[in-house]
Design a protein around this motif. Structure first.
Motif, PDB file in Angstrom:
ATOM      1  N   VAL A  81       0.840  -1.204   0.000  1.00 22.68           N
ATOM      2  CA  VAL A  81       0.000   0.000   0.000  1.00 22.68           C
ATOM      3  C   VAL A  81       0.871   1.250   0.000  1.00 22.68           C
ATOM      4  O   VAL A  81       0.664   2.176  -0.790  1.00 22.68           O
ATOM      5  N   ALA A  82       1.874   1.282   0.875  1.00 22.16           N
ATOM      6  CA  ALA A  82       2.769   2.439   0.953  1.00 22.16           C
ATOM      7  C   ALA A  82       3.498   2.649  -0.372  1.00 22.16           C
ATOM      8  O   ALA A  82       3.648   3.798  -0.834  1.00 22.16           O
ATOM      9  N   PHE A  83       3.927   1.567  -0.999  1.00 27.15           N
ATOM     10  CA  PHE A  83       4.615   1.668  -2.296  1.00 27.15           C
ATOM     11  C   PHE A  83       3.687   2.251  -3.363  1.00 27.15           C
ATOM     12  O   PHE A  83       4.082   3.149  -4.126  1.00 27.15           O
ATOM     13  N   LEU A  84       2.476   1.751  -3.427  1.00 27.24           N
ATOM     14  CA  LEU A  84       1.519   2.243  -4.422  1.00 27.24           C
ATOM     15  C   LEU A  84       1.183   3.713  -4.190  1.00 27.24           C
ATOM     16  O   LEU A  84       1.024   4.487  -5.145  1.00 27.24           O
ATOM     17  N   LEU A  85       1.074   4.093  -2.933  1.00 29.36           N
ATOM     18  CA  LEU A  85       0.796   5.489  -2.610  1.00 29.36           C
ATOM     19  C   LEU A  85       1.971   6.393  -3.002  1.00 29.36           C
ATOM     20  O   LEU A  85       1.768   7.507  -3.496  1.00 29.36           O
ATOM     21  N   GLU A  86       3.172   5.914  -2.781  1.00 28.53           N
ATOM     22  CA  GLU A  86       4.354   6.681  -3.194  1.00 28.53           C
ATOM     23  C   GLU A  86       4.385   6.896  -4.701  1.00 28.53           C
ATOM     24  O   GLU A  86       4.855   7.930  -5.188  1.00 28.53           O
ATOM     25  N   ARG A  87       3.840   5.926  -5.429  1.00 29.13           N
ATOM     26  CA  ARG A  87       3.797   6.031  -6.893  1.00 29.13           C
ATOM     27  C   ARG A  87       2.603   6.836  -7.386  1.00 29.13           C
ATOM     28  O   ARG A  87       2.351   6.937  -8.576  1.00 29.13           O
ATOM     29  N   LYS A  88       1.852   7.397  -6.440  1.00 27.08           N
ATOM     30  CA  LYS A  88       0.708   8.274  -6.747  1.00 27.08           C
ATOM     31  C   LYS A  88      -0.442   7.529  -7.421  1.00 27.08           C
ATOM     32  O   LYS A  88      -1.055   8.014  -8.386  1.00 27.08           O
ATOM     33  N   CYS A  89      -0.776   6.372  -6.913  1.00 26.01           N
ATOM     34  CA  CYS A  89      -1.948   5.658  -7.427  1.00 26.01           C
ATOM     35  C   CYS A  89      -3.213   6.437  -7.088  1.00 26.01           C
ATOM     36  O   CYS A  89      -3.229   7.275  -6.179  1.00 26.01           O
ATOM     37  N   LEU A  90      -4.276   6.164  -7.818  1.00 26.35           N
ATOM     38  CA  LEU A  90      -5.561   6.809  -7.543  1.00 26.35           C
ATOM     39  C   LEU A  90      -6.194   6.147  -6.323  1.00 26.35           C
ATOM     40  O   LEU A  90      -6.265   4.922  -6.236  1.00 26.35           O
ATOM     41  N   LEU A  91      -6.658   6.980  -5.398  1.00 25.57           N
ATOM     42  CA  LEU A  91      -7.100   6.477  -4.095  1.00 25.57           C
ATOM     43  C   LEU A  91      -8.547   6.020  -4.051  1.00 25.57           C
ATOM     44  O   LEU A  91      -8.898   5.134  -3.271  1.00 25.57           O
ATOM     45  N   ASN A  92      -9.405   6.652  -4.829  1.00 25.46           N
ATOM     46  CA  ASN A  92     -10.847   6.465  -4.635  1.00 25.46           C
ATOM     47  C   ASN A  92     -11.528   5.698  -5.760  1.00 25.46           C
ATOM     48  O   ASN A  92     -12.748   5.792  -5.928  1.00 25.46           O
ATOM     49  N   LEU A  93     -10.753   4.928  -6.516  1.00 22.87           N
ATOM     50  CA  LEU A  93     -11.369   4.067  -7.518  1.00 22.87           C
ATOM     51  C   LEU A  93     -12.201   2.995  -6.820  1.00 22.87           C
ATOM     52  O   LEU A  93     -11.891   2.581  -5.705  1.00 22.87           O
ATOM     53  N   CYS A  94     -13.250   2.545  -7.485  1.00 26.08           N
ATOM     54  CA  CYS A  94     -14.189   1.595  -6.861  1.00 26.08           C
ATOM     55  C   CYS A  94     -14.175   0.245  -7.564  1.00 26.08           C
ATOM     56  O   CYS A  94     -13.993   0.167  -8.785  1.00 26.08           O
ATOM     57  N   ASP A  95     -14.405  -0.799  -6.789  1.00 25.91           N
ATOM     58  CA  ASP A  95     -14.497  -2.145  -7.356  1.00 25.91           C
ATOM     59  C   ASP A  95     -15.909  -2.401  -7.865  1.00 25.91           C
ATOM     60  O   ASP A  95     -16.726  -1.484  -7.978  1.00 25.91           O
ATOM     61  N   ALA A  96     -16.232  -3.646  -8.136  1.00 23.49           N
ATOM     62  CA  ALA A  96     -17.530  -3.988  -8.715  1.00 23.49           C
ATOM     63  C   ALA A  96     -18.694  -3.693  -7.779  1.00 23.49           C
ATOM     64  O   ALA A  96     -19.841  -3.574  -8.220  1.00 23.49           O
ATOM     65  N   GLU A  97     -18.424  -3.574  -6.475  1.00 20.35           N
ATOM     66  CA  GLU A  97     -19.469  -3.243  -5.506  1.00 20.35           C
ATOM     67  C   GLU A  97     -19.389  -1.779  -5.070  1.00 20.35           C
ATOM     68  O   GLU A  97     -19.968  -1.388  -4.074  1.00 20.35           O
TER      69      GLU A  97
END
Length: 260
Positions: free
Chosen positions: A93-109
């Motif tokens: 999670v920390a790695f993905l956040l450092e890479r500036k991933c989008l935070l509020n994308l939603c899954d199928a639900e």
């Protein structure tokens, strides 16, 4: 005049016409609800596989080789961030956040990674997301927010964390349940007391116009009944059937005593 509520159990409670617990996957009831994701390799991209097993190195390699993008979704509409949070892999999670991933994308639900972190009781992951700006007030397909899930699993610490990032204490799901009403319906006494102390609206009603007090009586939460009465809960409010809290008490087999 002061009303004192005494109570004694006379008979089984009359059941409410309640729906399945809102937000529980695939229609499970609360006691059978299992948080997290059903993970199958055939549904996953390379980055999702790496994130789900907690490998920062593999996740990094997949990105370097261009096998997947940072925010790519799998066949179930989940990002690597969703899977890392659901599995409790805070380093990923920390790695993905450092890479500036989008935070509020939603899954199928329509659940965000934050919702999955809260649902799966992964507090470190949830904290990282909130610190990086994740929205605590996104709603899923059932209208639940992350706070509803903190209440469902009676996680006071996570609820407090969500409040510190402006979670809406009066958010309503598709059953018109605020976190307080959901907590009472699920008999989560500890977090109900916490919500009341945080000034949750004790006069809120569900879609059948049942008050917090009516729900507490129906579900035999007597400590909560006492707390709500101390806070000035209205015993004369009527639901859609014209019943008051006093009438629910009689139906449920509780005796009301009055002291003048």
């Amino acid at each position: 005049m002061k009303k004192i509520w005494g109570y004694w159990r006379k008979k089984d409670l009359l059941p409410f016409s309640s729906s399945i617990i809102p937000g529980t996957d695939r229609g499970h009831h609360g006691t059978n609800f299992k948080p997290g994701y059903h993970i199958r390799d055939k549904d996953l991209g390379e980055i999702h596989k790496a994130a789900s097993v907690g490998s920062v190195a593999k996740t990094h390699q997949v990105l370097l080789l261009g096998k997947n993008g940072l925010n790519d979704k799998d066949k179930m509409n989940r990002t690597a961030l969703h899977l890392a949070c659901a599995c409790g892999h805070a380093a990923v999670v920390a790695f993905l956040l450092e890479r500036k991933c989008l935070l509020n994308l939603c899954d199928a639900e329509n659940k965000t990674a934050l919702m999955k972190a809260v649902e799966c009781q992964e507090e470190e992951c949830a904290t990282l997301l909130l610190e990086h700006g994740a929205d605590p007030n996104v709603v899923d397909v059932c209208g639940n927010t992350a706070l509803h899930y903190a209440v469902l699993f009676q996680n006071v610490s996570l609820a407090a964390k969500l409040f510190s990032y402006d979670a809406n204490i009066e958010a309503r799901n598709q059953d018109d349940l605020t976190p307080l009403l959901l907590g009472i319906r699920e008999r989560k006494r500890q977090i109900v007391e916490f919500l009341v102390k945080k000034e949750a609206n004790i006069h809120a009603v569900d879609k059948m116009k049942r008050t917090a007090l009516m729900l507490a009586i129906n579900y035999e939460c007597m400590d909560v009944v006492s707390l709500l009465l101390q806070r000035g809960a209205d015993i004369f409010s009527q639901d859609v059937f014209g019943r008051t809290a006093e009438e629910y008490a009689v139906i449920s087999g509780f005796k009301i005593q009055k002291e003048f």
